[in-house]
Design a protein around this motif. Structure first.
Motif, PDB file in Angstrom:
ATOM      1  N   LEU A   1       0.851  -1.191   0.000  1.00 32.02           N
ATOM      2  CA  LEU A   1       0.000   0.000   0.000  1.00 32.02           C
ATOM      3  C   LEU A   1       0.885   1.238   0.000  1.00 32.02           C
ATOM      4  CD1 LEU A   1      -2.837   1.299   0.326  1.00 32.02           C
ATOM      5  CD2 LEU A   1      -2.496   1.132   2.807  1.00 32.02           C
ATOM      6  N   TRP A   2       0.547   2.226  -0.850  1.00 30.82           N
ATOM      7  CA  TRP A   2       1.359   3.433  -0.955  1.00 30.82           C
ATOM      8  C   TRP A   2       0.472   4.662  -0.890  1.00 30.82           C
ATOM      9  CZ3 TRP A   2       6.376   3.207  -0.360  1.00 30.82           C
ATOM     10  CH2 TRP A   2       7.136   4.373  -0.556  1.00 30.82           C
ATOM     11  N   ASN A   3       0.917   5.654  -0.102  1.00 30.47           N
ATOM     12  CA  ASN A   3       0.206   6.929  -0.055  1.00 30.47           C
ATOM     13  C   ASN A   3       0.910   7.928  -0.945  1.00 30.47           C
ATOM     14  OD1 ASN A   3      -1.940   6.462   1.952  1.00 30.47           O
ATOM     15  ND2 ASN A   3      -0.178   5.983   3.268  1.00 30.47           N
TER      16      ASN A   3
ATOM     17  N   TYR B   1      -6.262   1.862  -7.460  1.00 30.43           N
ATOM     18  CA  TYR B   1      -5.797   3.245  -7.296  1.00 30.43           C
ATOM     19  C   TYR B   1      -7.000   4.130  -6.993  1.00 30.43           C
ATOM     20  CZ  TYR B   1      -4.506   7.956  -8.957  1.00 30.43           C
ATOM     21  OH  TYR B   1      -4.333   9.315  -9.079  1.00 30.43           O
TER      22      TYR B   1
ATOM     23  N   GLU C   1      -8.508   9.428  -2.437  1.00 26.30           N
ATOM     24  CA  GLU C   1      -7.779   9.070  -1.204  1.00 26.30           C
ATOM     25  C   GLU C   1      -6.268   9.134  -1.402  1.00 26.30           C
ATOM     26  OE1 GLU C   1      -9.179   8.311   1.769  1.00 26.30           O
ATOM     27  OE2 GLU C   1     -11.176   8.653   0.919  1.00 26.30           O
TER      28      GLU C   1
ATOM     29  N   THR D   1      -4.326   6.829  -2.724  1.00 23.47           N
ATOM     30  CA  THR D   1      -3.706   5.558  -2.325  1.00 23.47           C
ATOM     31  C   THR D   1      -3.560   4.625  -3.522  1.00 23.47           C
ATOM     32  OG1 THR D   1      -5.882   4.675  -1.748  1.00 23.47           O
ATOM     33  CG2 THR D   1      -4.556   5.588   0.053  1.00 23.47           C
TER      34      THR D   1
ATOM     35  N   GLU E   1      -2.961   0.542  -3.987  1.00 29.90           N
ATOM     36  CA  GLU E   1      -2.909  -0.751  -3.306  1.00 29.90           C
ATOM     37  C   GLU E   1      -2.520  -1.827  -4.317  1.00 29.90           C
ATOM     38  OE1 GLU E   1      -5.977  -3.067  -0.416  1.00 29.90           O
ATOM     39  OE2 GLU E   1      -6.546  -1.082  -1.093  1.00 29.90           O
TER      40      GLU E   1
END
Ligand SMILES: [Fe+2]
Length: 242
Positions: free
Chosen positions: A171-173, A202, A206, A208, A210
């Motif tokens: 998971l990437w912010n 994507y 948000e 984010t 995933e």
């Protein structure tokens, strides 16, 4: 906007069937295919039919263009050439016409989408590490880019001053000040030492990204590859994830 992003299905119907089940319970707005629907596996027509009927937009991969003789295959290994020739023989006219329509890249919603690489998309470079990443970041304007092609997931992050780092994560912010290239791995032939197909969820609101995986039974996929006279190596690698 919630995007489901996948690529490199490579005629793997069993991975596709399980993918369809997985995403049926996920709310999303757009389904995106970054190319390489065909090549390697034994079910090109089922896979192209499904993509044609279900995906919101699809880009051209090198194997898709190889099958319709729109890209040079001199650099293909013997297995890829054999699979390409076999696919040419059985692909329906309708599916061939669909592959003819696929664009090389697209910009939508602040994202640059391309099969292989932002730098020279038709030369099929691999984006696999921060080495050479600077020229890829220089080659598109959007803050975020999604690619496939290498069959290995990666996150490249460029800071405002130019520093680039690479990561692998579930998971990437997305930080608004940075720019990104995300590689979505492969739905039909993972090569990162993991046999489980991968796709991305994507969420642009948000911010984010995933990286999602699932199990599927690849023994049937392997049997079909062998029964159809495609190289054993293409069956073997599905149980190695390499
Ligand atoms: Fe591929």
């Amino acid at each position: 906007m919630r995007y489901i992003v996948f690529s490199d299905l490579h005629s793997n119907l069993e991975a596709l069937n399980q993918f369809e089940k997985e995403i049926s319970s996920i709310p999303y707005d757009r389904l995106v295919c970054l190319g390489d629907i065909v090549g390697y596996g034994a079910d090109p027509n089922f896979c192209v039919d499904w993509v044609r009927n279900n995906v919101d937009f699809t880009l051209a991969g090198n194997h898709d263009l190889a099958v319709i003789k729109k890209t040079d295959i001199a650099y293909f290994n013997d297995y890829a050439i054999e699979a390409c020739k076999w696919t040419q023989k059985i692909l329906t006219a309708e599916n061939r016409t669909f592959l003819e329509t696929l664009p090389m890249d697209k910009e939508e919603n602040g994202v640059y989408w391309v099969h292989a690489s932002p730098y020279q998309p038709a030369r099929w470079h691999y984006v696999v590490s921060k080495k050479d990443a600077e020229k890829h970041f220089r080659s598109f304007d959007a803050p975020v880019c999604f690619v496939g092609h290498s069959h290995k997931p990666i996150i490249l992050e460029q800071k405002p001053e130019g520093e680039i780092n690479d990561y692998v994560a579930d998971l990437w912010n997305i930080e608004p000040e940075n720019r990104y290239i995300f590689n979505d791995g492969s739905l039909g032939q993972p090569r990162d030492g993991n046999t489980r197909p991968m796709y991305i969820l994507y969420d642009s609101d948000e911010r984010t990204v995933e990286f999602k995986r699932f199990d599927y039974d690849f023994t049937e996929t392997q049997n079909k590859i062998i029964e159809n006279g495609l190289p054993d190596y293409l069956a073997d690698r599905l149980s190695r994830g390499k």
